[in-house]
Design a protein around this motif. Structure first.
Motif, PDB file in Angstrom:
ATOM      1  N   LEU A 232       1.840   6.459  -7.061  1.00 33.41           N
ATOM      2  CA  LEU A 232       0.760   7.324  -7.557  1.00 33.41           C
ATOM      3  C   LEU A 232       1.084   8.797  -7.274  1.00 33.41           C
ATOM      4  O   LEU A 232       0.779   9.677  -8.087  1.00 33.41           O
ATOM      5  CB  LEU A 232      -0.586   6.931  -6.920  1.00 33.41           C
ATOM      6  N   SER A 233       1.722   9.042  -6.133  1.00 35.77           N
ATOM      7  CA  SER A 233       2.095  10.417  -5.794  1.00 35.77           C
ATOM      8  C   SER A 233       3.132  10.952  -6.790  1.00 35.77           C
ATOM      9  O   SER A 233       3.019  12.084  -7.279  1.00 35.77           O
ATOM     10  CB  SER A 233       2.641  10.467  -4.366  1.00 35.77           C
ATOM     11  N   ARG A 234       4.131  10.125  -7.106  1.00 34.81           N
ATOM     12  CA  ARG A 234       5.159  10.577  -8.082  1.00 34.81           C
ATOM     13  C   ARG A 234       4.522  10.896  -9.430  1.00 34.81           C
ATOM     14  O   ARG A 234       5.006  11.738 -10.168  1.00 34.81           O
ATOM     15  CB  ARG A 234       6.233   9.495  -8.263  1.00 34.81           C
ATOM     16  N   ALA A 235       3.393  10.205  -9.741  1.00 36.40           N
ATOM     17  CA  ALA A 235       2.708  10.474 -11.014  1.00 36.40           C
ATOM     18  C   ALA A 235       1.778  11.681 -10.908  1.00 36.40           C
ATOM     19  O   ALA A 235       1.122  12.044 -11.883  1.00 36.40           O
ATOM     20  CB  ALA A 235       1.923   9.228 -11.437  1.00 36.40           C
ATOM     21  N   GLY A 236       1.688  12.293  -9.704  1.00 37.73           N
ATOM     22  CA  GLY A 236       0.923  13.538  -9.573  1.00 37.73           C
ATOM     23  C   GLY A 236      -0.343  13.445  -8.747  1.00 37.73           C
ATOM     24  O   GLY A 236      -1.024  14.462  -8.552  1.00 37.73           O
ATOM     25  N   ALA A 237      -0.704  12.260  -8.252  1.00 40.32           N
ATOM     26  CA  ALA A 237      -1.959  12.132  -7.486  1.00 40.32           C
ATOM     27  C   ALA A 237      -1.799  12.689  -6.077  1.00 40.32           C
ATOM     28  O   ALA A 237      -0.702  12.694  -5.518  1.00 40.32           O
ATOM     29  CB  ALA A 237      -2.377  10.663  -7.403  1.00 40.32           C
ATOM     30  N   THR A 238      -2.905  13.124  -5.501  1.00 39.18           N
ATOM     31  CA  THR A 238      -2.982  13.468  -4.079  1.00 39.18           C
ATOM     32  C   THR A 238      -3.447  12.216  -3.351  1.00 39.18           C
ATOM     33  O   THR A 238      -4.393  11.549  -3.803  1.00 39.18           O
ATOM     34  CB  THR A 238      -3.995  14.616  -3.872  1.00 39.18           C
ATOM     35  N   ILE A 239      -2.784  11.903  -2.235  1.00 36.35           N
ATOM     36  CA  ILE A 239      -2.983  10.589  -1.612  1.00 36.35           C
ATOM     37  C   ILE A 239      -3.565  10.692  -0.210  1.00 36.35           C
ATOM     38  O   ILE A 239      -3.035  11.420   0.649  1.00 36.35           O
ATOM     39  CB  ILE A 239      -1.626   9.832  -1.480  1.00 36.35           C
ATOM     40  N   MET A 240      -4.633   9.914   0.056  1.00 30.29           N
ATOM     41  CA  MET A 240      -5.102   9.717   1.427  1.00 30.29           C
ATOM     42  C   MET A 240      -4.646   8.339   1.874  1.00 30.29           C
ATOM     43  O   MET A 240      -5.089   7.321   1.359  1.00 30.29           O
ATOM     44  CB  MET A 240      -6.634   9.825   1.510  1.00 30.29           C
ATOM     45  N   ILE A 241      -3.696   8.348   2.820  1.00 30.84           N
ATOM     46  CA  ILE A 241      -3.206   7.098   3.417  1.00 30.84           C
ATOM     47  C   ILE A 241      -4.170   6.735   4.539  1.00 30.84           C
ATOM     48  O   ILE A 241      -4.428   7.555   5.420  1.00 30.84           O
ATOM     49  CB  ILE A 241      -1.809   7.335   4.058  1.00 30.84           C
ATOM     50  N   THR A 242      -4.704   5.504   4.551  1.00 34.57           N
ATOM     51  CA  THR A 242      -5.509   5.087   5.700  1.00 34.57           C
ATOM     52  C   THR A 242      -4.993   3.748   6.213  1.00 34.57           C
ATOM     53  O   THR A 242      -4.508   2.920   5.451  1.00 34.57           O
ATOM     54  CB  THR A 242      -7.028   4.993   5.375  1.00 34.57           C
TER      55      THR A 242
ATOM     56  N   GLY B 111       0.831  -1.210   0.000  1.00 36.13           N
ATOM     57  CA  GLY B 111       0.000   0.000   0.000  1.00 36.13           C
ATOM     58  C   GLY B 111       0.861   1.254   0.000  1.00 36.13           C
ATOM     59  O   GLY B 111       0.583   2.216  -0.740  1.00 36.13           O
ATOM     60  N   ALA B 112       1.917   1.266   0.830  1.00 41.89           N
ATOM     61  CA  ALA B 112       2.808   2.442   0.897  1.00 41.89           C
ATOM     62  C   ALA B 112       3.525   2.631  -0.437  1.00 41.89           C
ATOM     63  O   ALA B 112       3.694   3.760  -0.923  1.00 41.89           O
ATOM     64  CB  ALA B 112       3.811   2.278   2.034  1.00 41.89           C
ATOM     65  N   GLU B 113       3.946   1.535  -1.050  1.00 38.89           N
ATOM     66  CA  GLU B 113       4.645   1.631  -2.343  1.00 38.89           C
ATOM     67  C   GLU B 113       3.694   2.149  -3.434  1.00 38.89           C
ATOM     68  O   GLU B 113       4.076   2.979  -4.266  1.00 38.89           O
ATOM     69  CB  GLU B 113       5.202   0.245  -2.716  1.00 38.89           C
ATOM     70  N   ILE B 114       2.449   1.665  -3.403  1.00 37.93           N
ATOM     71  CA  ILE B 114       1.457   2.152  -4.379  1.00 37.93           C
ATOM     72  C   ILE B 114       1.228   3.651  -4.156  1.00 37.93           C
ATOM     73  O   ILE B 114       1.174   4.440  -5.113  1.00 37.93           O
ATOM     74  CB  ILE B 114       0.129   1.359  -4.245  1.00 37.93           C
ATOM     75  N   ALA B 115       1.121   4.051  -2.887  1.00 40.69           N
ATOM     76  CA  ALA B 115       0.887   5.474  -2.564  1.00 40.69           C
ATOM     77  C   ALA B 115       2.019   6.341  -3.120  1.00 40.69           C
ATOM     78  O   ALA B 115       1.775   7.382  -3.742  1.00 40.69           O
ATOM     79  CB  ALA B 115       0.774   5.642  -1.053  1.00 40.69           C
TER      80      ALA B 115
ATOM     81  N   ASN C  75      -6.528  -2.264  -0.325  1.00 43.54           N
ATOM     82  CA  ASN C  75      -5.255  -2.982  -0.195  1.00 43.54           C
ATOM     83  C   ASN C  75      -5.092  -3.659   1.168  1.00 43.54           C
ATOM     84  O   ASN C  75      -4.408  -4.680   1.263  1.00 43.54           O
ATOM     85  CB  ASN C  75      -4.116  -1.966  -0.432  1.00 43.54           C
ATOM     86  N   ALA C  76      -5.737  -3.118   2.221  1.00 42.25           N
ATOM     87  CA  ALA C  76      -5.540  -3.667   3.574  1.00 42.25           C
ATOM     88  C   ALA C  76      -5.875  -5.149   3.594  1.00 42.25           C
ATOM     89  O   ALA C  76      -6.852  -5.582   2.981  1.00 42.25           O
ATOM     90  CB  ALA C  76      -6.432  -2.926   4.570  1.00 42.25           C
ATOM     91  N   GLY C  77      -5.056  -5.924   4.281  1.00 44.78           N
ATOM     92  CA  GLY C  77      -5.338  -7.353   4.359  1.00 44.78           C
ATOM     93  C   GLY C  77      -4.442  -8.022   5.374  1.00 44.78           C
ATOM     94  O   GLY C  77      -3.437  -7.452   5.810  1.00 44.78           O
ATOM     95  N   ILE C  78      -4.835  -9.227   5.760  1.00 45.72           N
ATOM     96  CA  ILE C  78      -4.013 -10.039   6.674  1.00 45.72           C
ATOM     97  C   ILE C  78      -3.907 -11.448   6.106  1.00 45.72           C
ATOM     98  O   ILE C  78      -4.684 -11.827   5.225  1.00 45.72           O
ATOM     99  CB  ILE C  78      -4.613 -10.108   8.100  1.00 45.72           C
ATOM    100  N   GLU C  79      -2.936 -12.213   6.611  1.00 48.94           N
ATOM    101  CA  GLU C  79      -2.840 -13.619   6.233  1.00 48.94           C
ATOM    102  C   GLU C  79      -2.808 -14.493   7.483  1.00 48.94           C
ATOM    103  O   GLU C  79      -2.441 -14.013   8.563  1.00 48.94           O
ATOM    104  CB  GLU C  79      -1.602 -13.890   5.359  1.00 48.94           C
TER     105      GLU C  79
END
Ligand SMILES: NC(=O)c1ccc[n+]([C@@H]2O[C@H](COP(=O)([O-])OP(=O)(O)OC[C@H]3O[C@@H](n4cnc5c(N)ncnc54)[C@H](O)[C@@H]3O)[C@@H](O)[C@H]2O)c1
Length: 272
Positions: A32-42, A25-29, A96-100
């Motif tokens: 997407l940020s480097r591509a210009g998106a504004t990100i809400m991390i939850t 999730g952090a890597e995706i954030a 993206n949140a998940g557990i195993e």
């Protein structure tokens, strides 16, 4: 051959990513940020969530953090409303949140089975419901968009020791397709796709390796890792960036005719 490159732009888009304090999730954030998106991390991990926001801001991006348990409907109502209020829209939601849990069927407690379904399946169901309500025409954001659900190769085939996890990720795969068909038929302008990663060495990836040992299925975590590597046609374990780049494509306007798809990013493992 031309040396022109095509960069995917997320300028002007707002993305909410669950479980993005760390790992995929952090890597995706960050991608997407480097591509210009504004990100809400939850996430439920508040300190780590805020430090991921800091990393994004230090790299020149725009981001904020909201505490969010994906199993809580009240939390979903709050985070979607707050994201639109803070950032003026909502174009991308990544469940993206998940557990195993790694255990043989005969040793899996029903409470553990229900917990994994609650986070991995109910969490995604609530994400689909509240992303749709916010993004559909007339919703608080109202301009459609892209929803991406993190399933797994374990949502496509069985793995000994991962019964509960496989059941949950198979559920994510078909929730994705049902939502894709429904939102398209209602002309909501919302695409829904799933990503199916192979083994990636995040906290979860590493704990799965040890889980096979604890379940009595392998002698050491190193042996499991070697077996995964050997069974991967491309001959190497994947990296978080492999998954983040797939998410960037699905989140962006480069994939307008892609919905209900299962994007497998696994070095060829499930092709054999
Ligand atoms: N790493 C892999 O090998 C792999 C492979 C296939 C699929 N996946 C999937 O990718 C996703 C991300 O996995 P990861 O490897 O980054 O795992 P991770 O454990 O590193 O990160 C998962 C994040 O989800 C958060 N989370 C857990 N329960 C939550 C809840 N109830 N509410 C909100 N947040 C919660 C955690 O706090 C954590 O930040 C998961 O859905 C996982 O099943 C991972």
């Amino acid at each position: 051959m031309s040396n022109k490159s095509i960069a995917i732009s997320m300028e002007g888009k707002v993305a909410l990513i669950t479980g993005s304090a760390r790992g995929l999730g952090a890597e995706i954030a960050k991608t997407l940020s480097r591509a210009g998106a504004t990100i809400m991390i939850t996430d439920i991990l508040e300190d780590l969530g805020r430090s991921t926001v800091k990393e994004i801001e230090e790299a020149g991006g725009r981001a904020a953090f909201l505490p969010h348990n994906v199993t809580s409907e009240a939390d979903w109502e709050r985070v979607t409303a707050e994201t639109v209020k803070q950032f003026g829209g909502l174009d991308v939601v990544i469940n993206n949140a998940g557990i195993e849990i790694c255990a043989l069927f005969e040793n899996t407690k029903v409470e553990d089975f229900q917990r994994i379904l609650d986070i991995n399946v109910t969490g995604v169901f609530l994400g689909l419901k509240h992303a749709c309500k916010a993004m559909k025409p007339g919703g608080i954001a109202g301009s459609g968009g892209s929803i991406i659900n993190l399933s797994s190769v374990a949502g496509l085939r069985g793995y000994a020791g991962l019964g509960a996890y496989c059941g949950s990720k198979g559920g994510v795969k078909l929730l994705t397709k049902a939502a894709a068909v429904e939102f398209a038929s209602l002309k909501y302008g919302i695409r829904v796709n799933s990503i199916h990663p192979g083994l990636i060495p995040t906290n979860m990836g590493k704990s799965v390796l040890q889980g096979f040992v604890d379940a009595g299925l392998a002698p050491t975590a190193e042996k499991v890792s070697e077996a995964f590597e050997r069974s991967t046609p491309l001959g190497m374990i994947g990296q978080p960036s492999d998954i983040a780049n797939a998410a960037l494509y699905l989140a962006s306007d480069q994939s307008p005719w892609v919905t209900g798809a299962e994007i497998v990013v696994d070095g060829g493992t499930t092709a054999t």
